[in-house]
Design a protein around this motif. Structure first.
Motif, PDB file in Angstrom:
ATOM      1  N   PRO A   1      37.272  31.587  44.296  1.00  0.00           N
ATOM      2  CA  PRO A   1      36.852  31.518  45.805  1.00  0.00           C
ATOM      3  C   PRO A   1      38.277  31.746  46.582  1.00  0.00           C
ATOM      4  CG  PRO A   1      36.441  29.137  45.291  1.00  0.00           C
ATOM      5  CD  PRO A   1      36.887  30.126  43.879  1.00  0.00           C
ATOM      6  N   ILE A   2      37.959  32.400  47.604  1.00  0.00           N
ATOM      7  CA  ILE A   2      39.046  32.521  48.558  1.00  0.00           C
ATOM      8  C   ILE A   2      38.292  32.449  50.005  1.00  0.00           C
ATOM      9  CG2 ILE A   2      40.585  33.590  47.217  1.00  0.00           C
ATOM     10  CD1 ILE A   2      40.194  36.457  48.389  1.00  0.00           C
ATOM     11  N   SER A   3      39.198  32.500  51.091  1.00  0.00           N
ATOM     12  CA  SER A   3      38.494  32.380  52.526  1.00  0.00           C
ATOM     13  C   SER A   3      38.534  34.075  53.050  1.00  0.00           C
ATOM     14  CB  SER A   3      39.712  31.724  53.398  1.00  0.00           C
ATOM     15  OG  SER A   3      40.810  32.319  53.553  1.00  0.00           O
ATOM     16  N   ALA A   4      37.809  34.121  53.953  1.00  0.00           N
ATOM     17  CA  ALA A   4      37.630  35.430  54.472  1.00  0.00           C
ATOM     18  C   ALA A   4      39.112  36.127  55.121  1.00  0.00           C
ATOM     19  CB  ALA A   4      36.687  35.501  55.642  1.00  0.00           C
ATOM     20  N   HIS A   5      39.861  35.261  55.593  1.00  0.00           N
ATOM     21  CA  HIS A   5      41.408  35.382  55.912  1.00  0.00           C
ATOM     22  C   HIS A   5      42.018  36.000  54.703  1.00  0.00           C
ATOM     23  CE1 HIS A   5      45.487  35.532  57.008  1.00  0.00           C
ATOM     24  NE2 HIS A   5      45.277  34.560  58.169  1.00  0.00           N
ATOM     25  N   ASP A   6      42.073  35.192  53.895  1.00  0.00           N
ATOM     26  CA  ASP A   6      42.680  35.670  52.427  1.00  0.00           C
ATOM     27  C   ASP A   6      42.294  36.806  51.852  1.00  0.00           C
ATOM     28  OD1 ASP A   6      44.468  33.650  52.637  1.00  0.00           O
ATOM     29  OD2 ASP A   6      43.495  32.229  51.117  1.00  0.00           O
ATOM     30  N   ALA A   7      40.782  37.169  51.877  1.00  0.00           N
ATOM     31  CA  ALA A   7      40.415  38.294  51.592  1.00  0.00           C
ATOM     32  C   ALA A   7      40.774  39.530  52.336  1.00  0.00           C
ATOM     33  CB  ALA A   7      38.742  38.138  51.676  1.00  0.00           C
ATOM     34  N   ARG A   8      40.906  39.510  53.639  1.00  0.00           N
ATOM     35  CA  ARG A   8      41.183  40.483  54.523  1.00  0.00           C
ATOM     36  C   ARG A   8      42.707  40.740  54.197  1.00  0.00           C
ATOM     37  NH1 ARG A   8      39.256  38.228  58.649  1.00  0.00           N
ATOM     38  NH2 ARG A   8      37.543  39.231  58.733  1.00  0.00           N
ATOM     39  N   ALA A   9      43.653  39.833  54.161  1.00  0.00           N
ATOM     40  CA  ALA A   9      44.966  39.975  54.007  1.00  0.00           C
ATOM     41  C   ALA A   9      45.124  40.650  52.519  1.00  0.00           C
ATOM     42  CB  ALA A   9      45.602  38.664  54.222  1.00  0.00           C
ATOM     43  N   ALA A  10      44.504  40.297  51.526  1.00  0.00           N
ATOM     44  CA  ALA A  10      44.551  41.078  50.256  1.00  0.00           C
ATOM     45  C   ALA A  10      44.131  42.413  50.247  1.00  0.00           C
ATOM     46  CB  ALA A  10      43.656  40.098  49.202  1.00  0.00           C
TER      47      ALA A  10
ATOM     48  N   CYS B   1      29.607  45.187  45.994  1.00  0.00           N
ATOM     49  CA  CYS B   1      29.411  44.312  47.050  1.00  0.00           C
ATOM     50  C   CYS B   1      30.186  44.681  48.305  1.00  0.00           C
ATOM     51  CB  CYS B   1      29.683  43.013  46.687  1.00  0.00           C
ATOM     52  SG  CYS B   1      31.380  42.558  46.302  1.00  0.00           S
ATOM     53  N   ARG B   2      31.129  45.603  48.256  1.00  0.00           N
ATOM     54  CA  ARG B   2      31.880  46.027  49.359  1.00  0.00           C
ATOM     55  C   ARG B   2      32.354  44.993  50.294  1.00  0.00           C
ATOM     56  NH1 ARG B   2      33.558  51.148  48.985  1.00  0.00           N
ATOM     57  NH2 ARG B   2      34.446  50.792  50.932  1.00  0.00           N
ATOM     58  N   PRO B   3      33.250  44.193  49.992  1.00  0.00           N
ATOM     59  CA  PRO B   3      33.753  43.151  50.884  1.00  0.00           C
ATOM     60  C   PRO B   3      34.553  43.765  51.986  1.00  0.00           C
ATOM     61  CG  PRO B   3      34.904  43.143  49.003  1.00  0.00           C
ATOM     62  CD  PRO B   3      33.742  44.105  48.505  1.00  0.00           C
ATOM     63  N   ASP B   4      35.059  44.690  52.015  1.00  0.00           N
ATOM     64  CA  ASP B   4      35.746  45.435  53.096  1.00  0.00           C
ATOM     65  C   ASP B   4      34.430  45.695  54.054  1.00  0.00           C
ATOM     66  OD1 ASP B   4      34.538  47.346  51.041  1.00  0.00           O
ATOM     67  OD2 ASP B   4      35.874  48.909  51.792  1.00  0.00           O
ATOM     68  N   ASP B   5      33.737  46.481  53.729  1.00  0.00           N
ATOM     69  CA  ASP B   5      32.680  46.299  54.806  1.00  0.00           C
ATOM     70  C   ASP B   5      32.146  45.266  55.431  1.00  0.00           C
ATOM     71  OD1 ASP B   5      32.610  49.302  54.206  1.00  0.00           O
ATOM     72  OD2 ASP B   5      30.761  49.255  52.827  1.00  0.00           O
ATOM     73  N   VAL B   6      31.909  44.132  54.870  1.00  0.00           N
ATOM     74  CA  VAL B   6      31.298  42.947  55.303  1.00  0.00           C
ATOM     75  C   VAL B   6      32.671  42.377  56.305  1.00  0.00           C
ATOM     76  CG1 VAL B   6      30.917  40.567  54.475  1.00  0.00           C
ATOM     77  CG2 VAL B   6      30.185  42.252  53.164  1.00  0.00           C
ATOM     78  N   LEU B   7      33.829  42.775  56.064  1.00  0.00           N
ATOM     79  CA  LEU B   7      35.039  41.941  56.892  1.00  0.00           C
ATOM     80  C   LEU B   7      35.125  43.099  57.833  1.00  0.00           C
ATOM     81  CD1 LEU B   7      37.162  40.900  54.259  1.00  0.00           C
ATOM     82  CD2 LEU B   7      36.234  39.316  55.850  1.00  0.00           C
ATOM     83  N   GLY B   8      34.417  44.359  57.978  1.00  0.00           N
ATOM     84  CA  GLY B   8      34.724  45.061  59.051  1.00  0.00           C
ATOM     85  C   GLY B   8      36.089  45.957  58.805  1.00  0.00           C
ATOM     86  N   LEU B   9      36.637  46.093  57.694  1.00  0.00           N
ATOM     87  CA  LEU B   9      37.762  46.964  57.342  1.00  0.00           C
ATOM     88  C   LEU B   9      37.296  48.463  56.857  1.00  0.00           C
ATOM     89  CD1 LEU B   9      39.632  44.467  55.271  1.00  0.00           C
ATOM     90  CD2 LEU B   9      39.979  44.922  57.610  1.00  0.00           C
ATOM     91  N   ASP B  10      38.188  49.311  57.386  1.00  0.00           N
ATOM     92  CA  ASP B  10      38.078  50.738  56.997  1.00  0.00           C
ATOM     93  C   ASP B  10      39.000  51.138  56.121  1.00  0.00           C
ATOM     94  OD1 ASP B  10      37.223  53.245  56.824  1.00  0.00           O
ATOM     95  OD2 ASP B  10      37.985  53.911  58.901  1.00  0.00           O
ATOM     96  N   LEU B  11      39.173  50.965  54.857  1.00  0.00           N
ATOM     97  CA  LEU B  11      40.136  51.322  53.835  1.00  0.00           C
ATOM     98  C   LEU B  11      40.220  52.559  53.525  1.00  0.00           C
ATOM     99  CD1 LEU B  11      39.655  48.043  51.962  1.00  0.00           C
ATOM    100  CD2 LEU B  11      41.260  48.197  53.742  1.00  0.00           C
ATOM    101  N   ASP B  12      39.182  53.493  53.802  1.00  0.00           N
ATOM    102  CA  ASP B  12      39.100  54.970  53.193  1.00  0.00           C
ATOM    103  C   ASP B  12      40.174  55.637  53.997  1.00  0.00           C
ATOM    104  OD1 ASP B  12      37.328  54.146  51.346  1.00  0.00           O
ATOM    105  OD2 ASP B  12      35.735  54.345  52.824  1.00  0.00           O
TER     106      ASP B  12
END
Length: 139
Positions: free
Chosen positions: A107-116, A128-139
């Motif tokens: 487990p990691i925090s949302a902040h660490d997931a976003r930074a990673a 599960c697309r965690p980037d979508d859940v966090l609102g990141l546009d990685l494409d």
């Protein structure tokens, strides 16, 4: 991580190695920090066991929190998984904590997931697309 040795001196050596790797290689720093925390918990258990081998072992609150593998229903937490690979460094994949895909996760925090996920060497799980859940546009 494979089984850790039961004695404190070897666990301290592993902890020193992980601390150096974290300092030298920030690309996998999140994963190494999780491994370091697991080693610290194993050290605490080993030292308690060595100091009182006849006493029944009661896990500390920190060990109980770390050993909880699933989160409460509706949680928005995230987890990190290191992908096995034959050669070279192992890439890291980020998941939502309720994702059923992948291997052993931490487990990691949302902040660490976003930074990673901003790191180009780290992947977002395609299921599960965690980037979508966090609102990141990685494409």
């Amino acid at each position: 991580m494979s089984a850790l040795p039961p004695d404190a001196p070897r666990l301290h050596a592993i902890l020193s190695f992980l601390d150096k790797q974290i300092a030298d290689n920030e690309a996998v720093g999140i994963y190494l920090r999780l491994q370091r925390d697991a080693v610290r918990q194993a050290i605490a258990r080993a030292e308690v066991q060595q100091s009182s081998p006849q006493a029944p072992q009661q896990p500390s609150p920190a060990v109980l929190r770390a050993s909880t593998s699933s989160r409460r229903q509706g949680s928005t937490g995230f987890s990190v998984e290191q992908q096995p690979r034959a050669l070279g460094p192992e890439p890291v994949r980020i998941h939502t904590d309720d994702c059923g895909h992948g291997g052993m996760k931490h487990p990691i925090s949302a902040h660490d997931a976003r930074a990673a996920l901003i790191d180009p060497q780290v992947e977002a799980c395609p299921f599960c697309r965690p980037d979508d859940v966090l609102g990141l546009d990685l494409d």
